[in-house]
Design an enzyme around this catalytic site. Structure first.
Site, PDB file in Angstrom:
ATOM      1  N   SER A  96       4.568  -1.628   4.301  1.00 44.32           N
ATOM      2  CA  SER A  96       4.888  -2.992   4.719  1.00 44.32           C
ATOM      3  C   SER A  96       4.851  -3.892   3.489  1.00 44.32           C
ATOM      4  CB  SER A  96       3.936  -3.475   5.808  1.00 44.32           C
ATOM      5  OG  SER A  96       2.629  -3.105   5.518  1.00 44.32           O
ATOM      6  N   GLU A 131      -9.336  -1.137   6.311  1.00 46.72           N
ATOM      7  CA  GLU A 131      -8.168  -1.381   7.152  1.00 46.72           C
ATOM      8  C   GLU A 131      -8.539  -1.304   8.629  1.00 46.72           C
ATOM      9  OE1 GLU A 131      -3.563  -0.255   7.240  1.00 46.72           O
ATOM     10  OE2 GLU A 131      -4.856   1.493   7.313  1.00 46.72           O
ATOM     11  N   GLN A 182       0.842  -1.196   0.000  1.00 50.62           N
ATOM     12  CA  GLN A 182       0.000   0.000   0.000  1.00 50.62           C
ATOM     13  C   GLN A 182       0.876   1.245   0.000  1.00 50.62           C
ATOM     14  OE1 GLN A 182      -1.118   1.635   3.721  1.00 50.62           O
ATOM     15  NE2 GLN A 182      -3.286   1.335   3.305  1.00 50.62           N
ATOM     16  N   GLY A 183       0.758   2.074  -1.012  1.00 53.53           N
ATOM     17  CA  GLY A 183       1.564   3.301  -1.073  1.00 53.53           C
ATOM     18  C   GLY A 183       0.727   4.512  -0.703  1.00 53.53           C
ATOM     19  N   TYR A 184       0.589   4.750   0.590  1.00 57.57           N
ATOM     20  CA  TYR A 184      -0.224   5.881   1.061  1.00 57.57           C
ATOM     21  C   TYR A 184       0.652   6.933   1.743  1.00 57.57           C
ATOM     22  CZ  TYR A 184      -4.815   3.632   0.339  1.00 57.57           C
ATOM     23  OH  TYR A 184      -5.928   3.076  -0.183  1.00 57.57           O
ATOM     24  N   SER A 185       1.159   6.581   2.957  1.00 58.64           N
ATOM     25  CA  SER A 185       1.863   7.572   3.777  1.00 58.64           C
ATOM     26  C   SER A 185       3.132   8.060   3.092  1.00 58.64           C
ATOM     27  CB  SER A 185       2.249   6.964   5.128  1.00 58.64           C
ATOM     28  OG  SER A 185       1.109   6.636   5.849  1.00 58.64           O
TER      29      SER A 185
END
Lengths: 397, 363
Positions: A161, A244, A126-129
Site C-alpha cells: 500500500s 501492525e 512496506q515491502g514484505y509480501s
C-alpha cells in the site's frame, strides 16, 4: 477493578480538551490514504510539540520524549475521537518502522529517518509480501546480492500500500540463499526513487488501487541501509508485525463505527417505519453492540496488563481476529439496514455517503486477510494460547 | 484505572477452586445426579466453611460485605466444577434484595441465617425476568399470594422464598406456610434443581416497599451476571478438556489438535469466550459502582456469554468425537449446565430486546 483516573490523568484530559477547543480551526481536512498535505504536516508538528503525537519518542529523534504511559495515550486518543478531530498520523512509517528503528536501528539511522517520518515529510511503504510468499512470509525470494559497498536487489513485492507515492521502502530481502529460510533474510531501507523500481497499481474490488505491485531490477542499496545484522531480518520484521497487529484493535474505532451504524438505523426508514423498529435488525444490532463492548473491555484489560507488565494470555491474541470481524459485521448490518439503498455506490441519486458502507464492507474483508490472515490468527491462538501442536513439517524434498 | 481483579479476589477465586477440586470432582457430581440429591450437602458445607453464602451479606449481619464481582468470580468456579449446590438465588439474589431493600427487622431475621448457611433462600422471579410460561403468575391481594411461580431457583430445601408478583413487586414467604405447594421440575441439568411453587392465599410479607420493583430488577441483574459467570467457567473447562483431548488423541498417525480443522475449532472457542470475561467483570463491577449501566451490562454480559456458551458446548463435544457424547466422559454435565444457564432469567433474544429498550432504541 477501579475505573477512575488519577488526578494527573484527569488534569491531562482537561488539558487535551482545552487544546482541542483552542486549535480546532487548524485541524487538516481528511486526506485518506494519500500523503499528508501541508496542513496535515503542520497539525502533526503542533501535536508533537504538545505531546499528543510521538509522545514517547525521544526528543533527539523528533518526538516529545515523555515516559511511556498507556493511560495517557488512551486519554489523548479518546479526547481526539470525542472532539471528532484527526489524531496523530498513523501511517506505516510511524506505526511500524519507527518502533523497529528505535529497537534495532543504528544511531545514524534513527537520527536520519525518525524525525521526518513523524512529521509526515517522509512517507514509507512496506515491502514484505510476495506473490509466492503470503502467509508463509519467510519463504520470500526477493534477492539482495553484495556488490562492493551496495546490495543489488532483484525481485517482486505485492500488497504494497502507498508504494505509488512513498518516498522510501522498508523491505525484506533474501541475503543468504543457502541458510534456512528464517535465517537468510535481511531488512533494508531504500529510496523508492532508486533506479530499477517499477510500481504498478493493484486495483481491488472497491474500485480503488489501495495496493501496488513493486518490481525491483538491479536496485542498488548502500550496505549501510540495513537494519539489524545481515540474516537477522526475520526477527526485526517480527517486531514490526507485532506493531501492525496492534493497529487493528483500536476500541475507539469500533465504538465510532457502532454509533454511525445506530445513526443509520435510527434515521433510515422503510415503508415509513424506522429501520430500528425492525426486531430482527435490532437484534443483530444489539448482538454487535455486546461484541463491541466485550472487545472494548478486553482492550481495557490488556491496557492494565500492559501497565503492570503482565502477560494477558489468550486475551492478548484475539484482537486482530475479532476486531476485523466485528467491523466487517457492522458494515454488513448497515448495508442490510439500507436494503437496496445499501448497494448504491459512487455518485448518483439516493446514494448514502457515496456508498461508504459498501467500501468498508469490501475493504474490511481485505483487513481480515491482510496482516496475518484470520486462519493464521487461529493458528497463533491455538498454538501459543492453548498449546496445541503445530502442523507437522513436511519432509524436505 | 485498573481493569483487573485484585490480588485478594484472585486468592478468593483460587481458594474456592481448590476446595471444589476436592469437594466436587466429577464422581461426586455424578453421584449427586444419580441419587437425585437436590443439594449436595458435603459440597455445600464446604462452601459454607469458606464463607461463600456470607459474601454479599453486610458485616453487621454476620457477612463478609463483599461485592457482586467477588460473587461472580465464585460463580465462575462453580460453573467450572458443575457444583451441585445452591448459589445464584440463595447466595446472591436473596442477599442483594434483602441488603438493599429489606426493613431492619427483615434484615435481622434473614441475613445472619443466610450468611451462616443455616438456611437456603429460593427465588421465584422467572415470570418477571424471563416472561410467564404456561400462564404462570402470582397475584398479591391484602398480603396474600395466589398463583403459580415456575422455574424457582434454589427453592428445593429452602427456608425462605422471595417471590415476585405479576407487577414485579417482591414478597417474603415462609416455605412451611399454609397453602404453599412445591413441585420439583426436572431439567436436563441435574446439578441445580428448579421447582414450581403453587400458592393458595398464602400469607406473605412485602419486601422493598416503594422500591420493590427496582429491587427485583437489581436482584435479577445480579443473578444474570452470575449465570454469565457460571457459563464462562463451565465454557473454559470444556475448552480445556477439548484441547487436552486434541493433544492426546491420535488419528492418521498424529495428534488431532495438529489438524487445522480441529485446531481452529479450539481457537474459535477460546477467541469467542475470552472477551466475555472482560464484559462479565465490567457488568459485575457495574452492579455496585455504575448503577445507571447495571441492567444494560448485565443483559449484554448474559446474552453474549450464553450465545458463546452454546457454541463452546457444542464444539467442545465435537472435538472429542464420539466419546464426547457419552456418559462415561461426563462432558454432558457442563453442556447441560450451560444450556440451562442460557434460559434462566431470560434468554439472549429477550435480553437483547431489553438492552435496546434500556437505551431508548426500542419501544
Amino acid at each position: 477493578m477501579d475505573l477512575t483516573y488519577s488526578p494527573e490523568h484527569r488534569a491531562l484530559r482537561a488539558e487535551v480538551k482545552a487544546f482541542l477547543r483552542a486549535h480546532r480551526h487548524l485541524a487538516p481536512k481528511p486526506f485518506g490514504l494519500n500523503r499528508p498535505p501541508a496542513d496535515a504536516r503542520a497539525w502533526e508538528c503542533l501535536l508533537i510539540e504538545h505531546g499528543y503525537a510521538a509522545r514517547t519518542i525521544p526528543r533527539e529523534y523528533g518526538g516529545y520524549g515523555a515516559e511511556p504511559d498507556i493511560l495517557a495515550a488512551r486519554i489523548i486518543a479518546e479526547e481526539f475521537a470525542d472532539a471528532g478531530l484527526p489524531p496523530s498520523l498513523s501511517n506505516q512509517g510511524i506505526t511500524m518502522l519507527t518502533p523497529t528503528l528505535l529497537e534495532f536501528g543504528t544511531e545514524e539511522q534513527k537520527r536520519r529517518w525518525i524525525a521526518p517520518t513523524l512529521r509526515g515529510e517522509v512517507v514509507w511503504c512496506q515491502g514484505y509480501s510476495e506473490p509466492e510468499a503470503g502467509s508463509d512470509l519467510a519463504s520470500l525470494r526477493t534477492a539482495a546480492v553484495e556488490d562492493g559497498d551496495d546490495f543489488v536487489v532483484n525481485g517482486q513485492k505485492i500488497w504494497t500500500s502507498t508504494a505509488h507515492d512513498a518516498d522510501m521502502i522498508f523491505c525484506l530481502v533474501r541475503t543468504e540463499p543457502d541458510a534456512p529460510k528464517h535465517l537468510g533474510i535481511s531488512y533494508l531501507l531504500f529510496s523508492m526513487r532508486t533506479p530499477g523500481i517499477e510500481v504498478r497499481p493493484l486495483r481491488t474490488m472497491t474500485g480503488e488501487a489501495e495496493f501496488n505491485e513493486v518490481f525491483f531490477t538491479d536496485v542498488r542499496v548502500p550496505k549501510t541501509q540495513i537494519v539489524g545484522a545481515r540474516g537477522e531480518g526475520w526477527s526485526v520484521a517480527n517486531a514490526t508485525l507485532k506493531h501492525e497487529r496492534g493497529a487493528f484493535t483500536n476500541p475507539n474505532a469500533f465504538l465510532g463505527r457502532l454509533n454511525r451504524l445506530i445513526k443509520v438505523m435510527r434515521e433510515e426508514t422503510v415503508d415509513g417505519r424506522r429501520v430500528l423498529d425492525d426486531p430482527v435488525l435490532r437484534d443483530r444490532l444489539m448482538e454487535l453492540q455486546a461484541r463491541v463492548f466485550a472487545l472494548q473491555f478486553n482492550g481495557l484489560r490488556l491496557l492494565t496488563a500492559s501497565v503492570k507488565n503482565q502477560n494477558p494470555g489468550v486475551a492478548g491474541l484475539i484482537g486482530k481476529l475479532l476486531g476485523c470481524e466485528v467491523n466487517h459485521q457492522m458494515a454488513a448490518l448497515a448495508i442490510d439496514a439500507l436494503g437496496e439503498l445499501g448497494v448504491l455506490f459512487g455518485d448518483g441519486p439516493h446514494v448514502r455517503s457515496r456508498g461508504s458502507w459498501q467500501g468498508r464492507y469490501m475493504l474490511d474483508l481485505g483487513f481480515i486477510i491482510g496482516g496475518g490472515t484470520a486462519q493464521i490468527q487461529k493458528n497463533i491462538i491455538a498454538e501459543r494460547g492453548l498449546g496445541l501442536p503445530r502442523e507437522p513439517k513436511l519432509a524436505k524434498s | 484505572m485498573d481493569f483487573a481483579i485484585r490480588e485478594e479476589q484472585r486468592i478468593l477465586q483460587d481458594g474456592v477452586a481448590r476446595a471444589l477440586e476436592g469437594l466436587s470432582p466429577l464422581d461426586r457430581v455424578r453421584q449427586a445426579a444419580e441419587r437425585n440429591e437436590p443439594v449436595a450437602r458435603d459440597v455445600w458445607e464446604g462452601l459454607v466453611a469458606l464463607g461463600v453464602p456470607a459474601m454479599l451479606i453486610p458485616e453487621a449481619h454476620g457477612g463478609l460485605g463483599l461485592e457482586v464481582l467477588d460473587a461472580a468470580l465464585v460463580a465462575e468456579m462453580l460453573g467450572r466444577y458443575v457444583a451441585p449446590v445452591p448459589f445464584v438465588a440463595s447466595c446472591v439474589m436473596a442477599p442483594v434484595s434483602l441488603r438493599s431493600a429489606g426493613s431492619p427487622a427483615q434484615q435481622a431475621a434473614w441475613l445472619p441465617r443466610l450468611a451462616s448457611g443455616e438456611i437456603i433462600a429460593g427465588v421465584a422471579i422467572a415470570e418477571a425476568a424471563a416472561g410467564a410460561r404456561d400462564g404462570a403468575g402470582v397475584t398479591a391481594t391484602n398480603g396474600r399470594l395466589t398463583g403459580i411461580a415456575l422455574f424457582v431457583m434454589d427453592g428445593v430445601d429452602a427456608g425462605l422464598f422471595i417471590v415476585a408478583d405479576r407487577a414485579g413487586a417482591l414478597h417474603l414467604v415462609d416455605p412451611y406456610a399454609r397453602g404453599v405447594q412445591l413441585i420439583p421440575l426436572t431439567t436436563v441439568d441435574v446439578t441445580r434443581p428448579v421447582c414450581e411453587l403453587r400458592f393458595e392465599s398464602v400469607r406473605a410479607e412485602p419486601l422493598g416497599g416503594d422500591a420493590s420493583v427496582a429491587t427485583m430488577q437489581r436482584m435479577r441483574d445480579a443473578g444474570r451476571v452470575m449465570l454469565a459467570a457460571d457459563t464462562l467457567g463451565a465454557g473454559w473447562r470444556m475448552i480445556e478438556m477439548a484441547t487436552a483431548y486434541a493433544k492426546q488423541r491420535k488419528q492418521f498417525g498424529r495428534a488431532i489438535g495438529s489438524f487445522q480443522a480441529v485446531k481452529h475449532m479450539c481457537a474459535e472457542m477460546a477467541a469467542e469466550l475470552e472477551p466475555g470475561r472482560a464484559l462479565m467483570w465490567y457488568a459485575a463491577h457495574a452492579q455496585d459502582h455504575l448503577p445507571e449501566e447495571a441492567s444494560l451490562m448485565a443483559a449484554h454480559a448474559k446474552a453474549y456469554l450464553t450465545e458463546v456458551g452454546r457454541f463452546v458446548a457444542r464444539c467442545a463435544v465435537e472435538v472429542h468425537g464420539g466419546i464426547g457424547i457419552t456418559d462415561l466422559l461426563g462432558l454432558h454435565y457442563w453442556f447441560k449446565r450451560i444450556g440451562v444457564n442460557r434460559q434462566l432469567l431470560g434468554g439472549p433474544e429477550r435480553l437483547r430486546e431489553e438492552a435496546a429498550r434500556l437505551q431508548g432504541l426500542a419501544a
